[in-house]
Design an enzyme around this catalytic site. Sequence first.
Site: not given
Ligand code: ZN
Length: 501
Positions: A264-265, A268, A294
Amino acid sequence: MADPLTELKTRWQTISDLRHAAAVLHWDQSTYMPPGGAAARGQQLGTLTRLAHEHLVDPRLGGLLDQLERNGGACLPGSADAALVRAARREFDRAVKVPARFVAALSAHTSALYDTWTRARPADDFGAVRAGLERSLDLSRELAGYFPGYDHPADPLIDYADHGMTTAALRTLFGALRAQLVPLVETITSQPPPDDACLRQEFPVDQQRVFGQALIRKFGFDFQHGRQDESPHPFMTSFATGDVRITTRFQLHELGDGLFSTLHEAGHALYERGVNPAYDRSPLAGGVSAGVHESQSRLWENVVGRSRAFWEQAYPELQTVFPDQLGPVTLETFYRAINRVERSLIRTEADELTYNLHVMIRFDLELAMLEGTLAVGDLPHAWRERYRTDLGIVPGNDRDGVLQDVHWFSGTIGGGFQGYTLGNILGSQFFQAACAAHPAIPAAIAGGRFEPLHGWLADNVYTHGCRYTPTELVEQATGHPLDIAPYLGYLETKFGELYTL
Ligand code: ZN
């Protein structure tokens, strides 16, 4: 004397440097700073933030913007410079409309409330934060009031994070999504849940870290221009396109937490790292909105990282790292475990399908508070009622209910949640557009090659930074305005194969 555009850019470099220096201090505070550093760090951050704000609201900056906008603008329409002036104007206007004494009052209030919340949540004590939350609501309304002309007091707060979005547009969008999701969750959770015990064995953290880093390296995360560290709440921060940082939280007895927060990170981080480096230190630097940001984390975490194709190549490698734990577990069992749908109480631990219901509950409740139809004192009850109707589960305490998320206790009420669901919707829309442009992307993912997908995202999303508004970016990259159809199609195909729909 320099021309106004050059002077604007030079002045913005100072603002950007001060903000990124503050971001480095924040990162350090969340990772390595000893507890004894807290008081001094608060002062240092306060000074840097104040200096950046003073430079931003400098009347000379406003004068430069006026000059550049006069006579239809000094920059070529559609050029990066014209976009730079537009982005600078938006930030400048937001900053000058809000009085400095209000900014200071809001900041002092939210840091005090956050501190109270860190104790109130484990103690399950809503009463301890109730008065503070009432004050937050007043301040949120006051903040909205500095931007007259809105239809709903949440509009300016939403627009800040997701430029171009309004309460009315989101209500329509989320209403349509919720109407599809609630019965889908109903159908799925009435079936026997897959066994996910395989994820809750002992997984030594060092091996988790090495495996996760190997995965994100393949995604395109570049350790010459990024780091991964550990923190209790995973986050991504970036100081320049050449230096992006992610953090992860590993648990010895839960494989999914560290693994998927890493993916997830990293999503980003790939976005921030992929912005055109020419935009560094300018108003065009960084991701364009909460929702688009996101979309990238959720795309890499879920659309890629929880797909069967991805694990067809990655699972044998994971079994090699954890032979005792996963050697006897089939790919099918593992795949079903990481995609288990269940009615649950905690947003951050929710599966892909129920996640948006958690978000919409918060979104609707904060709108009701801003409208004055829901009193803060009635919030815990309203929370439980919405969990009952939407998720069919009711928290037995406020710790796992209204106290669970930091957002309302560390900032304004309004604007903090819609980006998560926008991200889920947009993640599928971008992925579909990427696959339409390069039909070989799914096969490449199944072969452990992510460059075709990463390349499309870099060219069509990442590189643009804040050059286009979120609305323009989505239309340009996908050929369509924001649309829930690709996301619903994705969910129905994926979960239709895992469950009987
Ligand atoms: Zn996030």
